[in-house]
Every structure is written in C-alpha cells, then in structure tokens.
Design a protein around this motif. Structure first.
Motif, PDB file in Angstrom:
ATOM      1  N   GLY A  76     -45.911   3.482  14.593  1.00  0.00           N
ATOM      2  CA  GLY A  76     -44.700   4.169  15.024  1.00  0.00           C
ATOM      3  C   GLY A  76     -43.916   3.351  16.018  1.00  0.00           C
ATOM      4  O   GLY A  76     -44.418   2.381  16.596  1.00  0.00           O
ATOM      5  N   SER A  77     -42.681   3.760  16.235  1.00  0.00           N
ATOM      6  CA  SER A  77     -41.806   3.012  17.137  1.00  0.00           C
ATOM      7  C   SER A  77     -42.278   3.062  18.581  1.00  0.00           C
ATOM      8  O   SER A  77     -42.004   2.149  19.367  1.00  0.00           O
ATOM      9  CB  SER A  77     -40.375   3.566  17.049  1.00  0.00           C
ATOM     10  OG  SER A  77     -40.356   4.951  17.384  1.00  0.00           O
ATOM     11  N   ASN A  78     -43.016   4.102  18.962  1.00  0.00           N
ATOM     12  CA  ASN A  78     -43.444   4.214  20.356  1.00  0.00           C
ATOM     13  C   ASN A  78     -44.793   3.556  20.623  1.00  0.00           C
ATOM     14  O   ASN A  78     -45.325   3.630  21.720  1.00  0.00           O
ATOM     15  CB  ASN A  78     -43.488   5.684  20.798  1.00  0.00           C
ATOM     16  CG  ASN A  78     -44.503   6.500  20.026  1.00  0.00           C
ATOM     17  OD1 ASN A  78     -45.043   6.052  19.018  1.00  0.00           O
ATOM     18  ND2 ASN A  78     -44.753   7.716  20.500  1.00  0.00           N
ATOM     19  N   THR A  79     -45.358   2.885  19.579  1.00  0.00           N
ATOM     20  CA  THR A  79     -46.598   2.123  19.781  1.00  0.00           C
ATOM     21  C   THR A  79     -46.458   0.680  19.304  1.00  0.00           C
ATOM     22  O   THR A  79     -47.448  -0.043  19.192  1.00  0.00           O
ATOM     23  CB  THR A  79     -47.774   2.778  19.036  1.00  0.00           C
ATOM     24  OG1 THR A  79     -47.465   2.849  17.631  1.00  0.00           O
ATOM     25  CG2 THR A  79     -48.064   4.173  19.563  1.00  0.00           C
ATOM     26  N   SER A  80     -45.241   0.248  19.024  1.00  0.00           N
ATOM     27  CA  SER A  80     -45.042  -1.067  18.420  1.00  0.00           C
ATOM     28  C   SER A  80     -45.326  -2.218  19.371  1.00  0.00           C
ATOM     29  O   SER A  80     -45.644  -3.322  18.939  1.00  0.00           O
ATOM     30  CB  SER A  80     -43.610  -1.189  17.883  1.00  0.00           C
ATOM     31  OG  SER A  80     -42.669  -1.056  18.938  1.00  0.00           O
ATOM     32  N   CYS A  81     -45.229  -1.977  20.659  1.00  0.00           N
ATOM     33  CA  CYS A  81     -45.440  -3.051  21.628  1.00  0.00           C
ATOM     34  C   CYS A  81     -46.921  -3.394  21.753  1.00  0.00           C
ATOM     35  O   CYS A  81     -47.309  -4.568  21.701  1.00  0.00           O
ATOM     36  CB  CYS A  81     -44.867  -2.653  22.982  1.00  0.00           C
ATOM     37  SG  CYS A  81     -45.009  -3.954  24.233  1.00  0.00           S
ATOM     38  N   TYR A  82     -47.774  -2.374  21.897  1.00  0.00           N
ATOM     39  CA  TYR A  82     -49.207  -2.613  22.045  1.00  0.00           C
ATOM     40  C   TYR A  82     -49.926  -2.594  20.702  1.00  0.00           C
ATOM     41  O   TYR A  82     -50.946  -3.249  20.541  1.00  0.00           O
ATOM     42  CB  TYR A  82     -49.830  -1.586  22.997  1.00  0.00           C
ATOM     43  CG  TYR A  82     -49.420  -1.826  24.426  1.00  0.00           C
ATOM     44  CD1 TYR A  82     -50.176  -2.631  25.279  1.00  0.00           C
ATOM     45  CD2 TYR A  82     -48.235  -1.275  24.933  1.00  0.00           C
ATOM     46  CE1 TYR A  82     -49.786  -2.881  26.579  1.00  0.00           C
ATOM     47  CE2 TYR A  82     -47.833  -1.516  26.244  1.00  0.00           C
ATOM     48  CZ  TYR A  82     -48.607  -2.324  27.058  1.00  0.00           C
ATOM     49  OH  TYR A  82     -48.206  -2.569  28.346  1.00  0.00           O
ATOM     50  N   GLY A  83     -49.397  -1.857  19.746  1.00  0.00           N
ATOM     51  CA  GLY A  83     -49.962  -1.836  18.408  1.00  0.00           C
ATOM     52  C   GLY A  83     -50.678  -0.546  18.091  1.00  0.00           C
ATOM     53  O   GLY A  83     -51.168   0.154  18.977  1.00  0.00           O
ATOM     54  N   GLY A  84     -50.764  -0.235  16.788  1.00  0.00           N
ATOM     55  CA  GLY A  84     -51.361   1.018  16.356  1.00  0.00           C
ATOM     56  C   GLY A  84     -52.582   0.877  15.478  1.00  0.00           C
ATOM     57  O   GLY A  84     -53.138   1.879  15.046  1.00  0.00           O
ATOM     58  N   ASN A  85     -53.013  -0.352  15.193  1.00  0.00           N
ATOM     59  CA  ASN A  85     -54.204  -0.539  14.359  1.00  0.00           C
ATOM     60  C   ASN A  85     -55.482  -0.325  15.157  1.00  0.00           C
ATOM     61  O   ASN A  85     -55.547  -0.620  16.349  1.00  0.00           O
ATOM     62  CB  ASN A  85     -54.218  -1.945  13.757  1.00  0.00           C
ATOM     63  CG  ASN A  85     -53.273  -2.076  12.587  1.00  0.00           C
ATOM     64  OD1 ASN A  85     -53.456  -1.451  11.551  1.00  0.00           O
ATOM     65  ND2 ASN A  85     -52.236  -2.897  12.757  1.00  0.00           N
ATOM     66  N   THR A  86     -56.513   0.168  14.471  1.00  0.00           N
ATOM     67  CA  THR A  86     -57.800   0.381  15.133  1.00  0.00           C
ATOM     68  C   THR A  86     -58.597  -0.924  15.228  1.00  0.00           C
ATOM     69  O   THR A  86     -58.261  -1.929  14.628  1.00  0.00           O
ATOM     70  CB  THR A  86     -58.614   1.476  14.422  1.00  0.00           C
ATOM     71  OG1 THR A  86     -58.615   1.225  13.005  1.00  0.00           O
ATOM     72  CG2 THR A  86     -58.009   2.843  14.679  1.00  0.00           C
ATOM     73  N   ALA A  87     -59.701  -0.851  15.951  1.00  0.00           N
ATOM     74  CA  ALA A  87     -60.381  -1.996  16.561  1.00  0.00           C
ATOM     75  C   ALA A  87     -60.707  -3.154  15.625  1.00  0.00           C
ATOM     76  O   ALA A  87     -61.339  -2.981  14.582  1.00  0.00           O
ATOM     77  CB  ALA A  87     -61.673  -1.512  17.216  1.00  0.00           C
ATOM     78  N   CYS A  88     -60.303  -4.347  16.050  1.00  0.00           N
ATOM     79  CA  CYS A  88     -60.693  -5.586  15.390  1.00  0.00           C
ATOM     80  C   CYS A  88     -60.343  -6.749  16.301  1.00  0.00           C
ATOM     81  O   CYS A  88     -59.183  -6.898  16.707  1.00  0.00           O
ATOM     82  CB  CYS A  88     -60.000  -5.746  14.039  1.00  0.00           C
ATOM     83  SG  CYS A  88     -60.533  -7.228  13.134  1.00  0.00           S
ATOM     84  N   VAL A  89     -61.344  -7.560  16.633  1.00  0.00           N
ATOM     85  CA  VAL A  89     -61.150  -8.735  17.481  1.00  0.00           C
ATOM     86  C   VAL A  89     -61.760  -9.933  16.773  1.00  0.00           C
ATOM     87  O   VAL A  89     -62.902  -9.870  16.292  1.00  0.00           O
ATOM     88  CB  VAL A  89     -61.796  -8.557  18.872  1.00  0.00           C
ATOM     89  CG1 VAL A  89     -61.708  -9.851  19.682  1.00  0.00           C
ATOM     90  CG2 VAL A  89     -61.112  -7.420  19.625  1.00  0.00           C
ATOM     91  N   GLU A  90     -61.008 -11.023  16.711  1.00  0.00           N
ATOM     92  CA  GLU A  90     -61.484 -12.261  16.108  1.00  0.00           C
ATOM     93  C   GLU A  90     -61.789 -13.279  17.196  1.00  0.00           C
ATOM     94  O   GLU A  90     -61.053 -13.405  18.170  1.00  0.00           O
ATOM     95  CB  GLU A  90     -60.415 -12.828  15.177  1.00  0.00           C
ATOM     96  CG  GLU A  90     -60.781 -14.163  14.557  1.00  0.00           C
ATOM     97  CD  GLU A  90     -59.615 -14.822  13.823  1.00  0.00           C
ATOM     98  OE1 GLU A  90     -59.840 -15.850  13.166  1.00  0.00           O
ATOM     99  OE2 GLU A  90     -58.477 -14.310  13.937  1.00  0.00           O
ATOM    100  N   MET A  91     -62.895 -14.002  17.034  1.00  0.00           N
ATOM    101  CA  MET A  91     -63.212 -15.111  17.924  1.00  0.00           C
ATOM    102  C   MET A  91     -63.492 -16.347  17.080  1.00  0.00           C
ATOM    103  O   MET A  91     -64.144 -16.267  16.038  1.00  0.00           O
ATOM    104  CB  MET A  91     -64.424 -14.794  18.807  1.00  0.00           C
ATOM    105  CG  MET A  91     -64.226 -13.594  19.704  1.00  0.00           C
ATOM    106  SD  MET A  91     -65.616 -13.361  20.861  1.00  0.00           S
ATOM    107  CE  MET A  91     -65.249 -11.685  21.446  1.00  0.00           C
ATOM    108  N   HIS A  92     -62.980 -17.481  17.541  1.00  0.00           N
ATOM    109  CA  HIS A  92     -63.243 -18.762  16.890  1.00  0.00           C
ATOM    110  C   HIS A  92     -63.976 -19.600  17.917  1.00  0.00           C
ATOM    111  O   HIS A  92     -63.395 -20.045  18.899  1.00  0.00           O
ATOM    112  CB  HIS A  92     -61.924 -19.420  16.462  1.00  0.00           C
ATOM    113  CG  HIS A  92     -62.099 -20.491  15.450  1.00  0.00           C
ATOM    114  ND1 HIS A  92     -62.143 -21.821  15.773  1.00  0.00           N
ATOM    115  CD2 HIS A  92     -62.268 -20.432  14.099  1.00  0.00           C
ATOM    116  CE1 HIS A  92     -62.311 -22.540  14.677  1.00  0.00           C
ATOM    117  NE2 HIS A  92     -62.385 -21.733  13.647  1.00  0.00           N
TER     118      HIS A  92
END
Length: 299
Positions: A43-59
């Motif tokens: 949504g437009s009110n979550t576009s800055c921080y994001g709305g997808n649920t947890a996922c972190v990538e490490m290289h």
C-alpha cells in the motif's frame, strides 16, 4: 569503531531496482527483502519501509545465505533468474505462515540446475520444516505440490545449540522463543558476526533472557524483531514498545549495531519515521529495516 557500514544503496525495494549481493564487492553483505511481521501489507502508506514479510539475504565469503522465506523471498528470487546455476542455503526461524509463505513463489527452486539446502527446526506440532513447506503447497492452498520444483532440495532438521559449518562460515542455532519453537542464528566468519534473532518477546524469564544475551554477545550486527501486543490491541501511541525489547538486549549484550525488523502490519511509514527518531536517541547505532536496505559487515 563498528565493523559495520551502510552500503551506497539504501532506497526501498522495487522489483525494477534490485542488485544481487553476489554482484557487489565485499565479503560479508546483508540485504533486506522483507521486513514486515504477521501478514504482507502492500500500500501507499507502507511503500517507504515495505510490506513484504520476512526475508534477509547474506552473502558471506562467497556463500549465499537466506534467512526466512516470507513474501520477500519471491522478490529475491527474481534477481537470481539470470544467475543459473546457483546454490544457496535457506534457514527458517519457525514454520509460521509469515516465515514460509514466499517459498512456493521462489522461482529459482523450479530450475533443475539449482541446488538449495533448507534448514529448520520442528514446529510446535512436531512437523519438520520439509513437512511444513509441503503442506502449504497442497490443494486447496496451492495448485502445485512441492514435487514440481525441479531444483535439488536438501532438507536438514536442526536442533538448538547445533552448528552448521560451510567451509569457514559457521551458523550457530539457539532457541529464542519456547512458546513458538522459534530459533535464532548467529553467523560467524573470521572475526565478524551477525545474529538473526527475530522472535524476542517482552516477557522472557531470566533463564531465557540470559541464554539470548550469551548467544548474541558482542556481535557486529544484531537483526531483531519489533515487539508489539496482539493485533486487536495494537495502537500507535506506544512507539517505545516497538524497540524497547531489542534495544535492551542489544545494550546488555554489547552489540555494536542493531537493526529492528518485522514491523507490525498497522505501522505505517509516518509512524515508523517517528520510531526511527526515537530509536536513534536511545541507541545511536540502530535503525529500522527497510526493504532494499544493504549493509556491509567488516569493511
């Protein structure tokens, strides 16, 4: 001085402006693909921080590591489509829907040349991580079973206090939340370390708290969850509840840098901006996770 710095790119995530970590210089890189807790909140009110649920990538030292497979995993997978064949390691903290719901949409898992090592602990009902991922892809929940994924999938059942060795990279497992059967991971390479601990809760007893403090002690970067009351009781008047638990353990464990993720679905961009200001006041070396945020550890 902290062994941690922001990368040059800090804009929030879009599907057209992503850069695979493996294409960037550096030996220990971290990128956030999903930072929301409970359910996706586009949504437009979550576009800055994001709305997808947890996922972190490490290289890390040439290894591709993924932590949790929320809907952010789908976006990550799109950036890997031109990098076949590939091999990666996917670690789940628990088997709740917000941690696994992106896996059926992880496009690289459908490509035969790829190989994925998948790690997780038994769920509260005793189900293995493989069973939990299979179950969510059965009818009527999903049109195709896990067996249609053509990549090589290798499953590993973890227990707390176990170590996973990937050459000179060590991933240590610890129980973080007994009620949810959630684990955390400490990733160590050379003299650098990152802890991914995303199921902290406000009412941990003294034994639980001490176990967590010892597990994350002295890490260069702690990735922790925001804590909040259940959705029906959530309100925007208690910004300190968002960061209080994570900041407390970070201070007591002498953590160098803190990133708070898993924002509540009702926490819009304006509210999170206020939390960020308050957070920096109490812990200057801390910030809120945003989708697309890239960090370098040890440079």
């Amino acid at each position: 001085m902290s062994n941690f710095e922001l990368s040059g790119s800090q804009s929030y995530l879009t599907e057209k402006s992503t850069t695979p970590l493996s294409n960037l210089s550096g030996e220990f890189l971290v990128q956030f693909w999903g930072v929301r807790g409970l359910i996706p909140t586009p949504g437009s009110n979550t576009s800055c921080y994001g709305g997808n649920t947890a996922c972190v990538e490490m290289h890390v030292a040439g290894k591709r590591l993924i932590f949790d497979g929320g809907t952010g995993l789908r976006i990550l997978g799109k950036t890997w489509q031109q990098q076949q064949p590939l091999e990666a390691h996917l670690f789940f903290t628990n088997s709740q829907s917000n941690r696994i719901q992106g896996f059926p949409f992880f496009a690289p898992a459908f490509i035969a040349e790829n190989c994925f090592h998948i790690y997780g602990t038994a769920a509260s009902n005793g189900a293995s991580i493989k069973q939990c991922l299979c179950d969510q892809m059965l009818q009527p929940h999903f049109p195709y079973p896990l067996q249609v994924m053509q990549s090589e999938l290798q499953f590993y059942n973890l227990t707390p206090d176990r170590e996973v060795k990937l050459d000179d990279v060590t991933i240590t497992v610890a129980l973080i939340n007994q009620t949810q059967r959630s684990v955390g991971y400490r990733i160590t390479w050379q003299q650098y370390s990152v802890a991914y601990v995303t199921d902290l809760h406000q009412n941990a007893d003294e034994v639980e708290r001490e176990r967590i403090l010892q597990f994350i002690k002295g890490v260069d970067l702690l990735i922790a969850n925001a804590t909040y009351t259940p959705p029906t009781a959530h309100n925007h008047d208690s910004a300190d509840l968002h960061w209080q638990t994570a900041v407390s353990v970070a201070h007591n464990a002498n953590v160098q840098r803190l990133v708070i993720s898993h924002h509540h679905p009702d926490d819009n961009d304006n509210f999170l901006d206020k939390v960020q200001v308050e957070l920096e006041f109490v812990f200057p070396e801390a910030l809120l996770a945003r989708e697309g945020l890239m960090l370098t550890v040890g440079k």
